[in-house]
Design an enzyme around this catalytic site. Structure first.
Site, short mmCIF file in Angstrom:
data_model
loop_
_atom_site.label_atom_id
_atom_site.label_comp_id
_atom_site.label_asym_id
_atom_site.label_seq_id
_atom_site.Cartn_x
_atom_site.Cartn_y
_atom_site.Cartn_z
N CYS A 114 -10.27 67.31 -40.92
CA CYS A 114 -9.72 68.61 -41.37
C CYS A 114 -10.71 69.39 -42.24
O CYS A 114 -10.48 70.57 -42.51
CB CYS A 114 -8.41 68.41 -42.11
SG CYS A 114 -7.14 67.64 -41.09
N HIS A 247 -7.32 75.09 -46.25
CA HIS A 247 -6.85 74.24 -45.16
C HIS A 247 -5.32 74.19 -45.22
O HIS A 247 -4.74 74.11 -46.30
CB HIS A 247 -7.43 72.83 -45.31
CG HIS A 247 -6.85 71.84 -44.35
ND1 HIS A 247 -6.77 72.09 -43.00
CD2 HIS A 247 -6.31 70.61 -44.55
CE1 HIS A 247 -6.21 71.06 -42.40
NE2 HIS A 247 -5.92 70.14 -43.32
N ASN A 277 -0.57 71.93 -39.15
CA ASN A 277 -1.93 71.54 -39.53
C ASN A 277 -2.77 71.45 -38.26
O ASN A 277 -2.56 70.55 -37.44
CB ASN A 277 -1.87 70.20 -40.26
CG ASN A 277 -3.22 69.70 -40.70
OD1 ASN A 277 -4.26 70.23 -40.28
ND2 ASN A 277 -3.23 68.67 -41.53
O1 UT7 Z 1 -5.19 67.39 -43.46
C1 UT7 Z 1 -4.71 66.37 -44.28
C2 UT7 Z 1 -3.56 65.77 -43.54
N1 UT7 Z 1 -2.37 65.42 -44.18
C3 UT7 Z 1 -1.79 65.90 -45.31
O2 UT7 Z 1 -2.26 66.70 -46.04
C4 UT7 Z 1 -0.46 65.30 -45.62
C5 UT7 Z 1 -0.20 65.14 -47.10
N2 UT7 Z 1 1.10 64.57 -47.34
C6 UT7 Z 1 2.24 65.25 -47.14
O3 UT7 Z 1 2.22 66.40 -46.79
C7 UT7 Z 1 3.54 64.53 -47.45
O4 UT7 Z 1 3.30 63.27 -48.02
C8 UT7 Z 1 4.41 64.37 -46.17
C9 UT7 Z 1 4.97 65.71 -45.75
C10 UT7 Z 1 3.61 63.76 -45.04
C11 UT7 Z 1 5.60 63.43 -46.45
O5 UT7 Z 1 6.37 63.92 -47.53
P1 UT7 Z 1 6.85 62.91 -48.66
O6 UT7 Z 1 7.65 63.70 -49.59
O7 UT7 Z 1 5.63 62.22 -49.20
O8 UT7 Z 1 7.80 61.93 -47.86
P2 UT7 Z 1 7.71 60.34 -47.70
O9 UT7 Z 1 6.56 59.97 -46.82
O10 UT7 Z 1 7.80 59.71 -49.05
O11 UT7 Z 1 9.05 60.04 -46.91
C12 UT7 Z 1 10.33 60.27 -47.50
C13 UT7 Z 1 11.40 59.92 -46.49
C14 UT7 Z 1 11.24 58.54 -45.87
O12 UT7 Z 1 12.52 57.98 -45.74
P3 UT7 Z 1 13.08 56.91 -46.81
O13 UT7 Z 1 12.09 55.77 -46.76
O14 UT7 Z 1 13.07 57.62 -48.13
O15 UT7 Z 1 14.42 56.60 -46.29
C15 UT7 Z 1 10.71 58.84 -44.49
O16 UT7 Z 1 11.06 57.85 -43.54
O17 UT7 Z 1 11.39 60.85 -45.41
C16 UT7 Z 1 11.39 60.13 -44.17
N3 UT7 Z 1 10.69 60.94 -43.17
C17 UT7 Z 1 11.31 61.88 -42.44
N4 UT7 Z 1 12.59 62.28 -42.39
C18 UT7 Z 1 12.90 63.26 -41.52
C19 UT7 Z 1 9.37 60.92 -42.85
N5 UT7 Z 1 9.13 61.83 -41.90
C20 UT7 Z 1 10.30 62.45 -41.62
C21 UT7 Z 1 10.69 63.48 -40.75
N6 UT7 Z 1 11.98 63.86 -40.73
N7 UT7 Z 1 9.80 64.10 -39.94
#
Ligand code: UT7
Length: 320
Positions: A114, A247, A277
């Site tokens: 990225c 980005h 993204n």
């Molecule tokens: O270019 C660089 C590339 N990437 C990035 O910059 C990504 C950076 N990170 C992020 O943007 C965030 O960490 C995410 C958007 C990826 C995730 O958000 P988060 O607030 O960190 O969520 P999490 O990973 O802690 O997940 C929270 C919950 C989990 O469920 P439980 O364990 O709390 O029951 C996940 O299973 O959300 C669940 N979850 C979803 N629920 C519905 C994960 N993906 C999804 C989804 N829809 N698509």
């Protein structure tokens, strides 16, 4: 004589197939509410199986050439950033060169995920300011939909496909005022696509995998630091930045970088809601959107920044 490099024109392309969060929630246990509130993404554009990264890149490049008024025979360098090349080799840059009907000059890919466009821009800037090239096509293009596990809701909702390009040319005054790149391979485990081809077999998982929270924390700190370094080393002040062109991975990461630079969100180009993204394409796509929408005007100062797998990241202060 010191030569400088300047952006002469921008162009971009998004595949026609627009997929909304609601569309995804029909086949995946997710929702518009979850995706939008956590990331700021509403929709993304996806390439077809037949559409390769070079197909997207060629259209973006043609549009950048058109805007800049530069003809194909004036181009003497192509630097293309991608981590989803059409094939293992030749480089996607060589394929794009051939599709544009050009030949004979240097064309190569850079791979910084990225942060790819930042690496490509800095590389082309070095070629032009040293006199090794006069007019370069600098392209960021990716088809991350091709390396998604479409059953993994924690990654597949975040990415889209696209391409963005700029034509960079010589100038008497600085266009790329100051830039900085960084990398730290110790963090490769946070974001990677570990598959490879060995003896004709795919070895390792060929899908993107990510520790979202780990990436988030790293990105917020690294982007704030590198943007601040670029500003300090160039002798510029926060209030001289007209636009942040970041980005586009997560609107909360963007907001954090903007806040650190003392910029309100109306000084930030945001395309994430409609594009997701797009990896190496995201910065040039945002730049082209800012220019074509009339927000970014000639003479304004822009802070471009990107970060991704590697980890690799970079920022550039640009006079448009
Ligand atoms: O270019 C660089 C590339 N990437 C990035 O910059 C990504 C950076 N990170 C992020 O943007 C965030 O960490 C995410 C958007 C990826 C995730 O958000 P988060 O607030 O960190 O969520 P999490 O990973 O802690 O997940 C929270 C919950 C989990 O469920 P439980 O364990 O709390 O029951 C996940 O299973 O959300 C669940 N979850 C979803 N629920 C519905 C994960 N993906 C999804 C989804 N829809 N698509």
């Amino acid at each position: 004589m010191t030569r400088y490099a300047k952006i002469l024109g921008t162009g971009s392309y998004l595949p026609e197939n627009r997929v909304t969060n609601d569309d995804l929630s029909k086949t995946l246990d997710t929702s518009d509410e979850w995706i939008y509130s956590r990331t700021g993404i509403k929709a993304r554009h996806l390439a077809s199986v037949e559409q390769n990264t070079s197909d997207l890149a060629v259209i973006a490049a043609q549009r950048a050439l058109e805007t800049s008024g530069v003809t194909c025979d004036e181009i003497d360098l192509i630097v293309l950033a991608t981590s989803t090349p059409d094939v293992i080799f030749p480089s996607t840059a060589c394929i794009v060169q051939e599709k544009l009907g050009m030949n004979g000059f240097a064309a190569f890919d850079v791979q910084a995920v990225c942060a790819g466009f930042m690496y490509a821009l800095v590389t082309a800037n070095a070629y032009i300011s040293s006199g090794l090239a006069k007019k370069a096509l600098v392209i960021g293009a990716d088809t991350f939909s091709h390396i998604m596990d479409w059953t993994d809701r924690s990654t597949c909702v975040l990415f889209g496909d696209g391409a963005g390009a700029v034509v960079l040319g010589q100038s008497d005054e600085p266009g790329i005022i100051h830039a900085k790149l960084a990398a730290d391979g110790r963090y490769q485990h946070l974001l990677n696509t570990p598959g490879q081809v060995v003896h004709g077999e795919v070895v390792g998982r060929p899908f993107l995998q990510m520790n979202g929270q780990g990436v988030f924390k790293f990105a917020v700190k690294a982007l704030a630091k590198i943007a601040e370094d670029v500003l300090n080393e160039s002798g510029f002040k926060q209030e001289q930045i007209d636009w942040l062109v970041p980005h586009q991975a997560n609107v909360r990461i963007i907001e954090s970088t903007a806040k650190h630079l003392g910029l309100s969100m109306d000084k930030v180009i945001v395309t994430l809601d409609e594009q997701g993204n797009t990896s190496a394409a995201s910065v040039p796509l945002a730049l082209d959107f800012g220019v074509k929408s009339g927000q970014i005007k000639p003479g304004q100062h822009l802070m471009l920044e990107g970060i991704g797998g590697g980890f690799a990241w970079g920022a550039a202060l640009v006079k448009y």
